[in-house]
Design an enzyme around this catalytic site. Structure first.
Site, PDB file in Angstrom:
ATOM      1  CD  GLU A  71      -2.906   1.127   0.126  1.00  0.00           C
ATOM      2  OE1 GLU A  71      -3.452   0.069  -0.185  1.00  0.00           O
ATOM      3  OE2 GLU A  71      -3.093   2.205  -0.483  1.00  0.00           O
ATOM      4  CD  GLU A  78      -2.651   6.315  -5.464  1.00  0.00           C
ATOM      5  OE1 GLU A  78      -3.368   5.324  -5.557  1.00  0.00           O
ATOM      6  OE2 GLU A  78      -2.752   7.160  -4.546  1.00  0.00           O
TER       7      GLU A  78
HETATM    8  N1  LIG Z   1      -2.606  11.225 -14.874  1.00  0.00           N
HETATM    9  C1  LIG Z   1      -3.510  10.272 -15.102  1.00  0.00           C
HETATM   10  N2  LIG Z   1      -3.730   9.825 -16.365  1.00  0.00           N
HETATM   11  C2  LIG Z   1      -4.637   8.848 -16.616  1.00  0.00           C
HETATM   12  N3  LIG Z   1      -5.367   8.237 -15.673  1.00  0.00           N
HETATM   13  C3  LIG Z   1      -5.199   8.623 -14.386  1.00  0.00           C
HETATM   14  C4  LIG Z   1      -4.263   9.648 -14.030  1.00  0.00           C
HETATM   15  N4  LIG Z   1      -4.308   9.816 -12.684  1.00  0.00           N
HETATM   16  C5  LIG Z   1      -5.215   8.937 -12.243  1.00  0.00           C
HETATM   17  N5  LIG Z   1      -5.750   8.205 -13.221  1.00  0.00           N
HETATM   18  C6  LIG Z   1      -6.772   7.145 -13.104  1.00  0.00           C
HETATM   19  O1  LIG Z   1      -7.607   7.425 -12.005  1.00  0.00           O
HETATM   20  C7  LIG Z   1      -7.497   6.392 -11.009  1.00  0.00           C
HETATM   21  C8  LIG Z   1      -7.544   7.012  -9.645  1.00  0.00           C
HETATM   22  O2  LIG Z   1      -6.384   7.797  -9.469  1.00  0.00           O
HETATM   23  P1  LIG Z   1      -6.035   8.524  -8.116  1.00  0.00           P
HETATM   24  O3  LIG Z   1      -4.721   9.171  -8.257  1.00  0.00           O
HETATM   25  O4  LIG Z   1      -7.180   9.387  -7.710  1.00  0.00           O
HETATM   26  O5  LIG Z   1      -5.888   7.325  -7.143  1.00  0.00           O
HETATM   27  P2  LIG Z   1      -6.946   6.712  -6.118  1.00  0.00           P
HETATM   28  O6  LIG Z   1      -7.456   5.429  -6.705  1.00  0.00           O
HETATM   29  O7  LIG Z   1      -7.909   7.759  -5.726  1.00  0.00           O
HETATM   30  O8  LIG Z   1      -5.978   6.346  -4.984  1.00  0.00           O
HETATM   31  P3  LIG Z   1      -6.187   6.396  -3.412  1.00  0.00           P
HETATM   32  O9  LIG Z   1      -7.671   6.255  -3.157  1.00  0.00           O
HETATM   33  O10 LIG Z   1      -5.364   5.232  -2.952  1.00  0.00           O
HETATM   34  O11 LIG Z   1      -5.612   7.726  -3.020  1.00  0.00           O
HETATM   35  C9  LIG Z   1      -6.167   5.696 -11.325  1.00  0.00           C
HETATM   36  O12 LIG Z   1      -6.156   4.367 -10.863  1.00  0.00           O
HETATM   37  C10 LIG Z   1      -6.126   5.788 -12.839  1.00  0.00           C
HETATM   38  O13 LIG Z   1      -6.930   4.780 -13.418  1.00  0.00           O
END
Ligand SMILES: Nc1ncnc2c1ncn2[C@@H]1O[C@H](COP(=O)(O)OP(=O)(O)OP(=O)(O)O)[C@@H](O)[C@H]1O
Length: 124
Positions: A71, A78
């Site tokens: 994690e 990220e």
């Molecule tokens: N720069 C980017 N380009 C394309 N897709 C993206 C990008 N950033 C995020 N994503 C997509 O959005 C999803 C969510 O991204 P995010 O950074 O919000 O993580 P998260 O799932 O909210 O993580 P956490 O909840 O653990 O903080 C990613 O898994 C990806 O599929």
């Protein structure tokens, strides 16, 4: 000359300090980390309650430490991607989704370990 060449190496105690503050910061800032840590504490309490064997503890501790470690790696990937680009990019998506998938695989494996170890004790 880049930052890597000019920056002197941190002493060992400082490096441990950075690592510990990283763990604390991850728990404070990541909802999933809080869930993993609370779940781990509950599982450890169950482990003491059911007097797990050495081998059983080994598997439980591997499951807990592996999930939390992955994690943290996922969260750092990220952050690195968000720092590298604010554009939507298929490689950024793949990198984040691969990392999230790695956590999911290990979490499922950990739940299976928990079921194998605890279920027979709970139903007995
Ligand atoms: N720069 C980017 N380009 C394309 N897709 C993206 C990008 N950033 C995020 N994503 C997509 O959005 C999803 C969510 O991204 P995010 O950074 O919000 O993580 P998260 O799932 O909210 O993580 P956490 O909840 O653990 O903080 C990613 O898994 C990806 O599929």
């Amino acid at each position: 000359m880049g930052l890597k060449e000019t920056k002197p190496k941190s002493p060992l105690n400082k490096s441990f300090g950075y690592a510990f503050s990283g763990i604390i910061q991850a728990i404070k800032s990541e909802r999933n980390m809080k869930i993993h840590v609370v779940t781990a504490l509950i599982v450890i309490c169950f482990g003491f309650y059911f007097s797990l064997s050495g081998i059983e503890w080994l598997f439980i501790l591997l499951a807990i430490s592996g999930t939390i470690t992955l994690e943290m790696v996922n969260s750092s990937i990220e952050r690195a991607i968000d720092l590298a680009t604010d554009q939507i990019h298929p490689l950024a998506k793949e990198a984040k989704d691969f990392a999230a998938g790695a956590v999911l695989i290990y979490a499922i494996f950990s739940v299976i370990i928990g079921i194998i170890i605890f279920l027979p004790k709970i139903v007995a």
